[in-house]
Write a protein that holds these residues in place. Structure first.
Motif, PDB file in Angstrom:
ATOM      1  N   PHE A   1       0.829  -1.212   0.000  1.00 25.25           N
ATOM      2  CA  PHE A   1       0.000   0.000   0.000  1.00 25.25           C
ATOM      3  C   PHE A   1       0.862   1.261   0.000  1.00 25.25           C
ATOM      4  N   ILE A   2       1.944   1.244   0.780  1.00 25.10           N
ATOM      5  CA  ILE A   2       2.832   2.420   0.819  1.00 25.10           C
ATOM      6  C   ILE A   2       3.460   2.652  -0.559  1.00 25.10           C
ATOM      7  N   LEU A   3       3.817   1.561  -1.220  1.00 24.12           N
ATOM      8  CA  LEU A   3       4.353   1.657  -2.593  1.00 24.12           C
ATOM      9  C   LEU A   3       3.324   2.338  -3.498  1.00 24.12           C
ATOM     10  N   GLY A   4       2.084   1.923  -3.382  1.00 27.96           N
ATOM     11  CA  GLY A   4       0.992   2.516  -4.156  1.00 27.96           C
ATOM     12  C   GLY A   4       0.772   3.977  -3.805  1.00 27.96           C
ATOM     13  N   PHE A   5       0.908   4.284  -2.507  1.00 24.60           N
ATOM     14  CA  PHE A   5       0.747   5.666  -2.055  1.00 24.60           C
ATOM     15  C   PHE A   5       1.809   6.556  -2.687  1.00 24.60           C
ATOM     16  N   PHE A   6       3.054   6.073  -2.706  1.00 29.52           N
ATOM     17  CA  PHE A   6       4.133   6.855  -3.329  1.00 29.52           C
ATOM     18  C   PHE A   6       3.884   7.014  -4.830  1.00 29.52           C
ATOM     19  N   LEU A   7       3.377   5.966  -5.450  1.00 26.57           N
ATOM     20  CA  LEU A   7       3.052   6.049  -6.886  1.00 26.57           C
ATOM     21  C   LEU A   7       1.995   7.121  -7.121  1.00 26.57           C
ATOM     22  N   ALA A   8       0.984   7.138  -6.241  1.00 32.81           N
ATOM     23  CA  ALA A   8      -0.101   8.122  -6.364  1.00 32.81           C
ATOM     24  C   ALA A   8       0.437   9.536  -6.189  1.00 32.81           C
ATOM     25  N   MET A   9       1.332   9.727  -5.212  1.00 30.10           N
ATOM     26  CA  MET A   9       1.931  11.057  -5.015  1.00 30.10           C
ATOM     27  C   MET A   9       2.830  11.412  -6.198  1.00 30.10           C
ATOM     28  N   GLY A  10       3.513  10.394  -6.715  1.00 30.70           N
ATOM     29  CA  GLY A  10       4.372  10.589  -7.898  1.00 30.70           C
ATOM     30  C   GLY A  10       3.548  11.057  -9.092  1.00 30.70           C
ATOM     31  N   ALA A  11       2.337  10.532  -9.177  1.00 26.74           N
ATOM     32  CA  ALA A  11       1.451  10.942 -10.287  1.00 26.74           C
ATOM     33  C   ALA A  11       1.143  12.433 -10.192  1.00 26.74           C
ATOM     34  N   LEU A  12       0.982  12.934  -8.955  1.00 27.07           N
ATOM     35  CA  LEU A  12       0.737  14.376  -8.784  1.00 27.07           C
ATOM     36  C   LEU A  12       1.975  15.193  -9.160  1.00 27.07           C
ATOM     37  N   VAL A  13       3.141  14.675  -8.728  1.00 28.42           N
ATOM     38  CA  VAL A  13       4.403  15.374  -9.031  1.00 28.42           C
ATOM     39  C   VAL A  13       4.619  15.449 -10.543  1.00 28.42           C
ATOM     40  N   LEU A  14       4.265  14.380 -11.225  1.00 28.80           N
ATOM     41  CA  LEU A  14       4.435  14.336 -12.689  1.00 28.80           C
ATOM     42  C   LEU A  14       3.283  15.038 -13.427  1.00 28.80           C
ATOM     43  N   GLN A  15       2.502  15.792 -12.683  1.00 29.06           N
ATOM     44  CA  GLN A  15       1.403  16.603 -13.219  1.00 29.06           C
ATOM     45  C   GLN A  15       0.344  15.784 -13.966  1.00 29.06           C
ATOM     46  N   MET A  16       0.119  14.583 -13.466  1.00 26.06           N
ATOM     47  CA  MET A  16      -0.983  13.790 -14.015  1.00 26.06           C
ATOM     48  C   MET A  16      -2.278  14.295 -13.370  1.00 26.06           C
ATOM     49  N   THR A  17      -3.409  13.838 -13.855  1.00 27.50           N
ATOM     50  CA  THR A  17      -4.687  14.367 -13.347  1.00 27.50           C
ATOM     51  C   THR A  17      -4.975  13.868 -11.923  1.00 27.50           C
ATOM     52  N   ILE A  18      -5.858  14.604 -11.242  1.00 24.25           N
ATOM     53  CA  ILE A  18      -6.288  14.211  -9.896  1.00 24.25           C
ATOM     54  C   ILE A  18      -6.937  12.825  -9.947  1.00 24.25           C
ATOM     55  N   THR A  19      -7.689  12.583 -11.013  1.00 21.35           N
ATOM     56  CA  THR A  19      -8.350  11.285 -11.181  1.00 21.35           C
ATOM     57  C   THR A  19      -7.330  10.154 -11.201  1.00 21.35           C
ATOM     58  N   SER A  20      -6.208  10.366 -11.901  1.00 26.83           N
ATOM     59  CA  SER A  20      -5.168   9.321 -11.955  1.00 26.83           C
ATOM     60  C   SER A  20      -4.669   9.018 -10.554  1.00 26.83           C
ATOM     61  N   MET A  21      -4.449  10.093  -9.772  1.00 21.37           N
ATOM     62  CA  MET A  21      -3.944   9.904  -8.422  1.00 21.37           C
ATOM     63  C   MET A  21      -4.922   9.071  -7.579  1.00 21.37           C
ATOM     64  N   PHE A  22      -6.212   9.401  -7.657  1.00 23.77           N
ATOM     65  CA  PHE A  22      -7.201   8.665  -6.866  1.00 23.77           C
ATOM     66  C   PHE A  22      -7.357   7.224  -7.355  1.00 23.77           C
ATOM     67  N   VAL A  23      -7.287   7.051  -8.683  1.00 24.69           N
ATOM     68  CA  VAL A  23      -7.408   5.691  -9.233  1.00 24.69           C
ATOM     69  C   VAL A  23      -6.228   4.835  -8.764  1.00 24.69           C
ATOM     70  N   ILE A  24      -5.024   5.410  -8.790  1.00 19.19           N
ATOM     71  CA  ILE A  24      -3.838   4.671  -8.315  1.00 19.19           C
ATOM     72  C   ILE A  24      -3.990   4.333  -6.834  1.00 19.19           C
ATOM     73  N   LEU A  25      -4.500   5.296  -6.065  1.00 18.78           N
ATOM     74  CA  LEU A  25      -4.692   5.087  -4.625  1.00 18.78           C
ATOM     75  C   LEU A  25      -5.700   3.950  -4.356  1.00 18.78           C
TER      76      LEU A  25
END
Lengths: 148, 73
Positions: free
Chosen positions: A101-125
């Motif tokens: 889960f922590i790995l997924g959480f970092f991926l989700a935060m990484g998606a925000l850093v890489l300027q992906m959409t909010i939806t991508s971040m929530f979907v990854i989470l």
């Protein structure tokens, strides 16, 4: 196959079923709603919050059905307590669960850093929650089969 | 650290104790049958407390039930 192995196999299938159906419903609503800004955040926030009780209730129902069906077919009652082996396996599986889960959480935060959409971040989470749950169950099954 | 292995003769002891079942032994020591199966197959080394409880069921010392071996390559 022991009772615990059967129980965790059912848990795995119920996790896939519940998450699959829930995510399907949420995503189809998202596609149809065309949300932006604060509304979008509210939508995904609600989707994540509702997922928790829905998952708990649905999986409890599936587990009760499993207990009844198992009792009728094998006349085997569920153990009334968890012993030391169950506790060790539970702890080891929880560790895997949290790690994934922590790995997924970092991926989700990484998606925000890489300027992906909010939806991508929530979907990854959401997916990291599901994958971590599945990984924990699979690890439990592995430990029950192969030993600690 | 030298790899080790804890073996046991619970299966034989159960057989000599009026063919006690795994479930009966599990009930006597307060664990599930699955745990007794895992111990007998060498897939799980029980806690010291459980090892003593198992030995007590057969009225033996712990070292008469469990054997500690160092695995050498």
């Amino acid at each position: 196959m022991s009772y615990q192995e059967k129980k965790h196999t059912v848990s795995l299938f119920s996790a896939i079923l519940v998450f699959g159906i829930y995510f399907g419903i949420v995503y189809s609503r998202y596609e149809g709603a065309n949300l932006e800004g604060a509304e979008l955040l509210r939508f995904w926030g609600a989707a994540m919050l509702i997922l928790i009780p829905v998952t708990i209730v649905a999986r409890m129902i599936i587990e009760m059905i499993f207990i009844i069906v198992n009792k009728i077919s094998t006349k085997e009652s569920p153990p009334s307590y968890t012993d030391e082996l169950d506790k060790i396996i539970e702890l080891k599986a929880l560790r895997v669960n949290f790690f994934v889960f922590i790995l997924g959480f970092f991926l989700a935060m990484g998606a925000l850093v890489l300027q992906m959409t909010i939806t991508s971040m929530f979907v990854i989470l959401l997916f990291s929650g599901f994958v971590s749950e599945a990984a924990g169950i699979l690890w439990r099954l592995y430990l029950y089969r192969k030993g600690v | 650290m030298v790899p080790c292995r804890i073996s046991n003769n619970i299966r034989n002891l159960r057989f000599n104790q009026n063919e006690m079942t795994q479930q009966q032994l599990a009930d006597l020591v307060g664990v599930t049958r699955q745990t007794i199966v895992a111990i007998e197959k060498g897939k799980y080394s029980p806690s010291l407390e459980l090892a003593f409880r198992i030995a007590r069921v057969f009225r033996l010392q712990v070292e008469e039930v469990f054997t500690y071996e160092e695995v050498r390559n």
